[in-house]
Design an enzyme around this catalytic site. Structure first.
Site, PDB file in Angstrom:
ATOM      1  N   ASP A   1       0.944  -1.328  -0.012  1.00 15.25           N
ATOM      2  CA  ASP A   1      -0.069  -0.051  -0.159  1.00 15.25           C
ATOM      3  C   ASP A   1       0.908   1.234  -0.131  1.00 15.25           C
ATOM      4  O   ASP A   1       1.867   1.517   0.760  1.00 15.25           O
ATOM      5  CB  ASP A   1      -0.664  -0.038   1.360  1.00 15.25           C
ATOM      6  CG  ASP A   1      -1.990   1.066   1.257  1.00 15.25           C
ATOM      7  OD1 ASP A   1      -2.774   0.929   0.398  1.00 15.25           O
ATOM      8  OD2 ASP A   1      -1.869   1.908   1.873  1.00 15.25           O
TER       9      ASP A   1
ATOM     10  N   GLU B   1       1.874  -0.435  -4.903  1.00  9.75           N
ATOM     11  CA  GLU B   1       0.909   0.687  -5.516  1.00  9.75           C
ATOM     12  C   GLU B   1       1.704   1.791  -5.273  1.00  9.75           C
ATOM     13  O   GLU B   1       2.081   2.236  -3.936  1.00  9.75           O
ATOM     14  CB  GLU B   1      -0.099   0.484  -4.442  1.00  9.75           C
ATOM     15  CG  GLU B   1      -1.350   1.439  -4.839  1.00  9.75           C
ATOM     16  CD  GLU B   1      -2.116   2.162  -3.665  1.00  9.75           C
ATOM     17  OE1 GLU B   1      -3.139   2.652  -4.037  1.00  9.75           O
ATOM     18  OE2 GLU B   1      -1.582   2.176  -2.578  1.00  9.75           O
TER      19      GLU B   1
HETATM   20  C1  NOJ Z   1      -4.371   2.990  -0.949  1.00  5.90           C
HETATM   21  C2  NOJ Z   1      -5.523   2.154  -0.831  1.00  5.90           C
HETATM   22  O1  NOJ Z   1      -5.835   1.405  -2.067  1.00  5.90           O
HETATM   23  C3  NOJ Z   1      -6.797   2.981  -0.274  1.00  5.90           C
HETATM   24  O2  NOJ Z   1      -7.975   2.005  -0.253  1.00  5.90           O
HETATM   25  C4  NOJ Z   1      -6.456   3.271   1.200  1.00  5.90           C
HETATM   26  O3  NOJ Z   1      -7.388   4.254   1.538  1.00  5.90           O
HETATM   27  C5  NOJ Z   1      -4.980   4.365   1.130  1.00  5.90           C
HETATM   28  N1  NOJ Z   1      -3.956   3.617   0.426  1.00  5.90           N
HETATM   29  C6  NOJ Z   1      -4.612   4.252   2.547  1.00  5.90           C
HETATM   30  O4  NOJ Z   1      -4.174   3.164   3.140  1.00  5.90           O
END
Ligand code: NOJ
Length: 559
Positions: A215, A274
């Site tokens: 993440d 990500e």
């Molecule tokens: C990216 C995640 O995909 C999202 O759902 C989340 O709110 C944020 N990061 C914070 O963790």
């Protein structure tokens, strides 16, 4: 047709390279299947649907967070990284699920959220109790406020979900949170934080997890040395390795340690970043010395447009080659408006649907059904999906897209869960509309999601999309996905494609090394075929002589 494209992949060990061309299905556990009837999807629910996943033909599942959480951000506020939320099951349930998936040849990827913990995490609770100057506060980013008595936050920065990026605690200090105030950012300068995450990665790897989705991978390393820039100054700093909050070069020192850990397993554990960074910075995350693969969200941000799609594919294949990784493709996930809806709404004034990925004018204005062309959106989505599944690299699917689900836009205000909705006073519709529990059947209190009421209300039209409705229907979107994934398994070949000039700006045509061809007609005028083409699959009613508008076909190798 001659085979002029190279076939070799940089990695030759098949077991270790499983991820390079995998179809990875994202499960948002709380909305997938609910075995115990509390309205929240759970691990036994996933276990009960392993046959469904196997029949769909996916190579791996990626589970969004299932850890103990106060659900301030749908589980991305983790209170304990090495356990299962009791509402979702137990570690034994998790092990049983992994075993059942592995038995069917499906690999398991779990989400790791390293930038921030939940404010319920024991470290944060300790930090609150221990007070200023303590070692416990060092694990987070605590600072004194400005102005008399420190009543103003240290900076005027705004959090991603809106509102200030600092929250004041009882003794007057402030802590930094990139996202919701329930998600305090960790201090990754600290060895203890680094060691604890290595422990977490080992914990899940030892349990048989095959890979990790990281993440906001670009955010961990930060520079909080004084003087901190103002919001205005911050916005002017280029994000290219030296920005105080994002994509700092030294973040890869962290991932180099992770990589060493991943590579100590056989086969090595995989990771996908990500990272919402500039394209030219992506290869750093995707390199074999770092996480090994990175999401590319370009298709997800694009309009249904041949020129945009072609540029995106060429650029990303080149970036993947640069990094030594394979490319990734995504049309939908738990953070954006579902792609059939994106393609069915009126274009924004700039003529692009990109803006709608996180809300957009149409949604903000209430999502007027009269302006949504559902049928067209669905048709284009099926075409875009077949286009994507024909590409080399890994395809990431989001639960429910195989059912052709559209975004749910009329969630009552008192049922919303997304902090984005709350932190903007409802101005941003947020992401709940793509997180509504899946319809499995046409009956019961939650359309087969579970025996109880679902945690987010399902609209009546969800029933038409139920798995039970689509199951035996060859024209259904579910059948299209099943057929496409099965064929892709047979046809997937090499990590290259060659463009074939179609003679039309709105028609893309490409060929894979074994002669498998994909044609997408982005326009509305039919595209003529020579007549000797053998159609393997069509997103909507192609014939041997014609690809209708807004349709993709897969053609068999000619000889
Ligand atoms: C990216 C995640 O995909 C999202 O759902 C989340 O709110 C944020 N990061 C914070 O963790």
């Amino acid at each position: 047709m001659t085979d002029a494209l190279p076939r070799e992949t940089p990695e030759t060990d098949a077991a270790a390279a499983w991820w390079r061309q995998a179809v990875v299905y994202q499960i948002y556990p709380r909305a997938f299947a609910d075995a115990d009837g509390d309205g929240i999807g759970d691990i036994p629910g996933i276990l009960s649907r392993v046959d469904y996943l196997a029949a769909l033909g996916v190579d791996a599942v990626w589970l969004s967070p299932f850890y103990p959480s106060a659900l301030a951000d749908g589980g991305y506020d983790v209170a304990d990284y090495r356990d299962v939320d009791p509402r979702l099951g137990t570690l034994d349930d998790f092990d049983a699920m992994v075993a059942a998936l592995h038995e069917r040849g499906i690999r398991v990827v779990v989400d790791i959220v390293p930038n921030h913990t939940s404010d319920q995490h024991e470290w944060f609770q300790e930090a609150l109790a221990a007070g200023r100057g303590s070692a416990a506060r060092e694990r987070y980013i605590f600072r004194e406020g400005k102005g008399e008595g420190g009543v103003e936050p240290p900076t005027d920065w705004v959090s991603v979900f809106g509102g200030p990026a600092w929250e004041r605690v009882e003794d007057g200090q402030w802590y930094f949170h990139h996202f919701a105030k329930e998600q305090p950012d960790l201090n990754w300068d600290l060895r203890e934080v680094r060691d604890d995450f290595l422990k977490t990665l080992r914990f899940w790897s030892d349990r048989g997890v095959d890979g990790f989705r990281i993440d906001v991978a670009e955010m961990l390393a930060k520079d909080f040395s004084d003087p901190l820039p103002s919001r205005e100054e911050l916005a002017l700093i280029p994000i290219d390795g030296n920005h105080p909050l994002s994509d700092r070069d030294e973040v890869h020192e962290i991932y180099a340690e992770w990589r060493a850990l991943f590579n100590s397993y056989d086969p090595p554990r995989t990771a996908v970043a990500e990272a919402w960074v500039a394209s030219h910075r992506v290869p750093r995350y995707a390199s074999p010395e770092s996480l090994g693969q990175a999401f590319n969200f370009d298709l997800l941000k694009a309009s249904f447009d041949a020129g945009e799609f072609r540029r995106i594919v060429s650029d990303n294949l080149a970036l993947a080659a640069e990094s030594g990784s394979s490319s990734t493709w995504v049309l939908s996930n738990h953070d954006v408006v579902r792609h059939p809806t994106r393609y069915g709404i009126p274009a924004d004034p700039a003529g692009s649907t990109a803006e709608v990925q996180h809300g957009g004018e149409w949604l903000r204005a209430g999502g007027d059904e009269a302006l949504l062309d559902r049928e067209r959106g669905t048709r284009r989505a099926r075409a875009a999906t077949l286009f994507m599944l024909g590409l080399p690299g890994s395809a990431y699917l989001y639960q429910g897209e195989e059912l052709g689900l559209h975004e749910v836009v009329d969630i009552p205000a008192d049922r919303h869960q997304d902090p984005w909705f709350f932190r903007t006073g409802g101005e941003e519709p947020g992401r709940d509309g793509c997180r509504v529990p899946l319809p499995w059947t046409t009956e019961g209190p939650s359309l087969g999601f579970g025996p109880g009421e679902p945690q987010l209300p399902q609209p009546a039209w969800f029933a038409q999309h139920a798995v039970s409705v689509q199951d035996g229907d060859p024209a259904s979107t579910l059948s299209l996905y099943r057929r496409a994934l099965a064929l892709r398994h047979e046809l997937q070949d090499g990590e290259q494609l060659a463009w074939h000039e179609s003679g039309r700006a709105d028609v893309l045509w490409f060929r894979r090394p074994n002669g498998w061809q994909v044609i997408t007609n982005f326009g509305t005028e039919p595209f003529a075929l020579s007549g000797d083409a053998r159609i393997l699959l069509s997103s909507d009613g192609a014939t041997a002589t014609e690809v209708p508008g807004e349709t993709t076909v897969w053609l068999a190798p000619t000889s």
